[in-house]
Design an enzyme around this catalytic site. Structure first.
Site, PDB file in Angstrom:
ATOM      1  N   GLY A  12     -67.933 -28.946 -41.466  1.00  0.00           N
ATOM      2  CA  GLY A  12     -69.196 -29.777 -41.686  1.00  0.00           C
ATOM      3  C   GLY A  12     -70.227 -28.762 -41.947  1.00  0.00           C
ATOM      4  O   GLY A  12     -71.513 -29.159 -42.106  1.00  0.00           O
ATOM      5  N   ASN A  24     -61.850 -38.113 -44.333  1.00  0.00           N
ATOM      6  CA  ASN A  24     -62.188 -38.274 -43.019  1.00  0.00           C
ATOM      7  C   ASN A  24     -63.419 -38.848 -42.951  1.00  0.00           C
ATOM      8  O   ASN A  24     -64.419 -37.911 -42.969  1.00  0.00           O
ATOM      9  CB  ASN A  24     -61.755 -37.100 -41.891  1.00  0.00           C
ATOM     10  CG  ASN A  24     -62.008 -37.440 -40.531  1.00  0.00           C
ATOM     11  OD1 ASN A  24     -62.436 -38.897 -40.159  1.00  0.00           O
ATOM     12  ND2 ASN A  24     -62.084 -36.465 -39.783  1.00  0.00           N
ATOM     13  N   TRP A  25     -63.825 -39.924 -42.676  1.00  0.00           N
ATOM     14  CA  TRP A  25     -65.260 -40.685 -42.575  1.00  0.00           C
ATOM     15  C   TRP A  25     -65.941 -40.406 -41.223  1.00  0.00           C
ATOM     16  O   TRP A  25     -66.983 -40.539 -41.259  1.00  0.00           O
ATOM     17  CB  TRP A  25     -65.044 -42.058 -43.133  1.00  0.00           C
ATOM     18  CG  TRP A  25     -65.134 -42.301 -44.458  1.00  0.00           C
ATOM     19  CD1 TRP A  25     -64.798 -41.245 -45.597  1.00  0.00           C
ATOM     20  CD2 TRP A  25     -64.570 -43.608 -45.311  1.00  0.00           C
ATOM     21  NE1 TRP A  25     -64.517 -41.839 -46.734  1.00  0.00           N
ATOM     22  CE2 TRP A  25     -64.518 -43.472 -46.490  1.00  0.00           C
ATOM     23  CE3 TRP A  25     -64.465 -44.921 -44.805  1.00  0.00           C
ATOM     24  CZ2 TRP A  25     -64.337 -44.400 -47.388  1.00  0.00           C
ATOM     25  CZ3 TRP A  25     -64.175 -45.914 -45.719  1.00  0.00           C
ATOM     26  CH2 TRP A  25     -64.331 -45.606 -47.003  1.00  0.00           C
ATOM     27  N   LYS A  26     -65.129 -39.948 -40.226  1.00  0.00           N
ATOM     28  CA  LYS A  26     -65.536 -39.733 -38.899  1.00  0.00           C
ATOM     29  C   LYS A  26     -66.379 -41.211 -38.559  1.00  0.00           C
ATOM     30  O   LYS A  26     -65.950 -42.170 -38.885  1.00  0.00           O
ATOM     31  CB  LYS A  26     -66.403 -38.703 -39.163  1.00  0.00           C
ATOM     32  CG  LYS A  26     -65.777 -37.372 -39.364  1.00  0.00           C
ATOM     33  CD  LYS A  26     -66.252 -36.120 -39.523  1.00  0.00           C
ATOM     34  CE  LYS A  26     -65.304 -34.986 -39.795  1.00  0.00           C
ATOM     35  NZ  LYS A  26     -66.060 -33.782 -39.668  1.00  0.00           N
ATOM     36  N   GLU A  61     -57.623 -26.190 -40.055  1.00  0.00           N
ATOM     37  CA  GLU A  61     -58.983 -26.346 -39.917  1.00  0.00           C
ATOM     38  C   GLU A  61     -59.714 -25.189 -39.199  1.00  0.00           C
ATOM     39  O   GLU A  61     -59.728 -25.394 -38.055  1.00  0.00           O
ATOM     40  CB  GLU A  61     -59.374 -27.507 -39.567  1.00  0.00           C
ATOM     41  CG  GLU A  61     -58.806 -28.709 -40.331  1.00  0.00           C
ATOM     42  CD  GLU A  61     -59.658 -29.982 -40.322  1.00  0.00           C
ATOM     43  OE1 GLU A  61     -60.246 -30.412 -41.368  1.00  0.00           O
ATOM     44  OE2 GLU A  61     -59.741 -30.767 -39.209  1.00  0.00           O
ATOM     45  N   HIS A  67     -58.202 -33.582 -33.964  1.00  0.00           N
ATOM     46  CA  HIS A  67     -59.460 -32.928 -34.565  1.00  0.00           C
ATOM     47  C   HIS A  67     -60.022 -32.214 -33.599  1.00  0.00           C
ATOM     48  O   HIS A  67     -60.170 -32.807 -32.460  1.00  0.00           O
ATOM     49  CB  HIS A  67     -60.113 -34.110 -35.303  1.00  0.00           C
ATOM     50  CG  HIS A  67     -61.025 -33.598 -36.266  1.00  0.00           C
ATOM     51  ND1 HIS A  67     -62.312 -33.391 -35.982  1.00  0.00           N
ATOM     52  CD2 HIS A  67     -60.825 -33.603 -37.548  1.00  0.00           C
ATOM     53  CE1 HIS A  67     -62.908 -32.893 -37.142  1.00  0.00           C
ATOM     54  NE2 HIS A  67     -62.108 -32.922 -38.067  1.00  0.00           N
ATOM     55  N   GLU A  82     -63.025 -32.143 -33.201  1.00  0.00           N
ATOM     56  CA  GLU A  82     -64.390 -32.976 -32.662  1.00  0.00           C
ATOM     57  C   GLU A  82     -63.784 -33.870 -31.551  1.00  0.00           C
ATOM     58  O   GLU A  82     -64.427 -33.821 -30.405  1.00  0.00           O
ATOM     59  CB  GLU A  82     -64.926 -33.870 -33.704  1.00  0.00           C
ATOM     60  CG  GLU A  82     -65.838 -33.131 -34.695  1.00  0.00           C
ATOM     61  CD  GLU A  82     -66.063 -33.557 -36.189  1.00  0.00           C
ATOM     62  OE1 GLU A  82     -65.632 -34.663 -36.280  1.00  0.00           O
ATOM     63  OE2 GLU A  82     -66.314 -32.824 -36.916  1.00  0.00           O
ATOM     64  N   SER A 105     -65.010 -27.364 -44.717  1.00  0.00           N
ATOM     65  CA  SER A 105     -66.222 -26.951 -45.989  1.00  0.00           C
ATOM     66  C   SER A 105     -65.471 -27.157 -47.254  1.00  0.00           C
ATOM     67  O   SER A 105     -65.829 -26.275 -48.255  1.00  0.00           O
ATOM     68  CB  SER A 105     -66.622 -25.642 -45.843  1.00  0.00           C
ATOM     69  OG  SER A 105     -67.571 -25.691 -44.851  1.00  0.00           O
TER      70      SER A 105
HETATM   71  P1  PGA Z   1     -66.004 -31.032 -43.516  1.00  0.00           P
HETATM   72  O1  PGA Z   1     -64.903 -31.613 -42.359  1.00  0.00           O
HETATM   73  O2  PGA Z   1     -65.251 -31.211 -44.831  1.00  0.00           O
HETATM   74  O3  PGA Z   1     -67.333 -31.558 -43.536  1.00  0.00           O
HETATM   75  O4  PGA Z   1     -66.091 -29.438 -43.258  1.00  0.00           O
HETATM   76  C1  PGA Z   1     -63.765 -31.350 -42.370  1.00  0.00           C
HETATM   77  C2  PGA Z   1     -63.050 -32.265 -41.248  1.00  0.00           C
HETATM   78  O5  PGA Z   1     -63.867 -32.422 -40.071  1.00  0.00           O
HETATM   79  O6  PGA Z   1     -61.748 -32.216 -41.091  1.00  0.00           O
END
Ligand code: PGA
Length: 243
Positions: free
Chosen positions: A173, A10-12, A167, A96, A98, A205
């Site tokens: 993150g 997931n490149w966000k 998650e 997600h 976020e 992570s």
């Molecule tokens: P991360 O993000 O691997 O940087 O913890 C995971 C995600 O947002 O799905």
């Protein structure tokens, strides 16, 4: 693990087109022939078209990071599931953390988006997970509520067409050490809840350091990777955890 492993990057809100091309060239040149799973990338909406063209007929699939809750209408700034499907996108991340945090997505939105993906044969990757670190029992309760609100009017057949991404929000993150035993227990519980035919992936992570240990957990079918998917070397190391 019963299903083929699935590793999604997931490149966000990262990656320009040329960076994305370099990343994809590197992965395509280096995927070990013995890797039998699926690899997917979730770029920003504006890159979906160019990336689907770039990976056409290759081992990489393309995922949208979000979709609208409606197929059309007056929803400025949104993209519908039929529009992303037309580009060759086969999966979409739904809810997600976020999106919940910054765009106030609710469980009702997530439910509607899941349904609309299913109706258009785009696989929804439904994100669930607790916000704060808590006991496994409390986590199961929180996650149970989230799952029930999404799965409420989804048939047994449709449940097999969904991917669940567990998650823990506090681990996203951060690049922190993951308690493998804890993750194993939660996935064992999740597996009982959703059954053996639904793909269940872990995110939060995931790094080249812990990928091998996580890949050995019986009820995890793959990963949703954020930070470590921005570096092609690191992402490839995570893929190799499933060799
Ligand atoms: P991360 O993000 O691997 O940087 O913890 C995971 C995600 O947002 O799905």
């Amino acid at each position: 693990m019963k299903l083929k492993p699935l590793i999604i990057g997931n490149w966000k809100l990262n990656m320009l087109r040329n960076e994305a091309y370099c990343f994809i060239n590197f992965i395509l040149d280096n995927i070990p022939a013995t890797f039998k799973g699926n690899i997917a990338i979730a770029p920003a909406m504006v890159l979906l078209q160019t990336i689907t063209e770039k990976v056409y007929n290759s081992k990489i699939q393309v995922v949208a990071q979000n979709v609208a809750h409606k197929l059309n209408g007056a929803f400025t700034g949104e993209s519908s599931v039929s529009q992303i499907k037309e580009l060759g996108v086969s999966m979409a991340i739904i809810g997600h953390s976020e999106r919940k945090q910054h765009f106030k997505e609710t469980l009702e939105n997530i439910f509607l988006k899941t349904k609309i993906c299913l109706s258009e044969q785009v696989t929804p990757i439904v994100c669930i997970g607790e916000k704060k670190f808590d006991s496994v029992e409390k986590v199961e309760k929180v996650v149970n509520n989230q799952l029930d609100s999404i799965l409420k009017s989804i048939s047994a057949v449709q449940l097999k067409q969904i991917i669940i991404a567990y998650e823990p929000v506090w681990a996203i993150g951060k690049g922190i050490d993951i308690d493998i035993f804890r993750i194993e227990k939660i996935h064992q519980w999740l597996r009982k809840k959703i059954g053996v035919d639904t793909c269940l992936i872990y995110g939060g992570s995931v790094t080249p350091k812990n990928a091998k240990k996580l890949a050995c957990i019986p009820n995890i079918d793959g990963f949703l990777v954020g930070n470590s998917s921005l570096n092609a070397n690191e992402f490839l190391e995570i893929v190799k955890a499933y060799l």
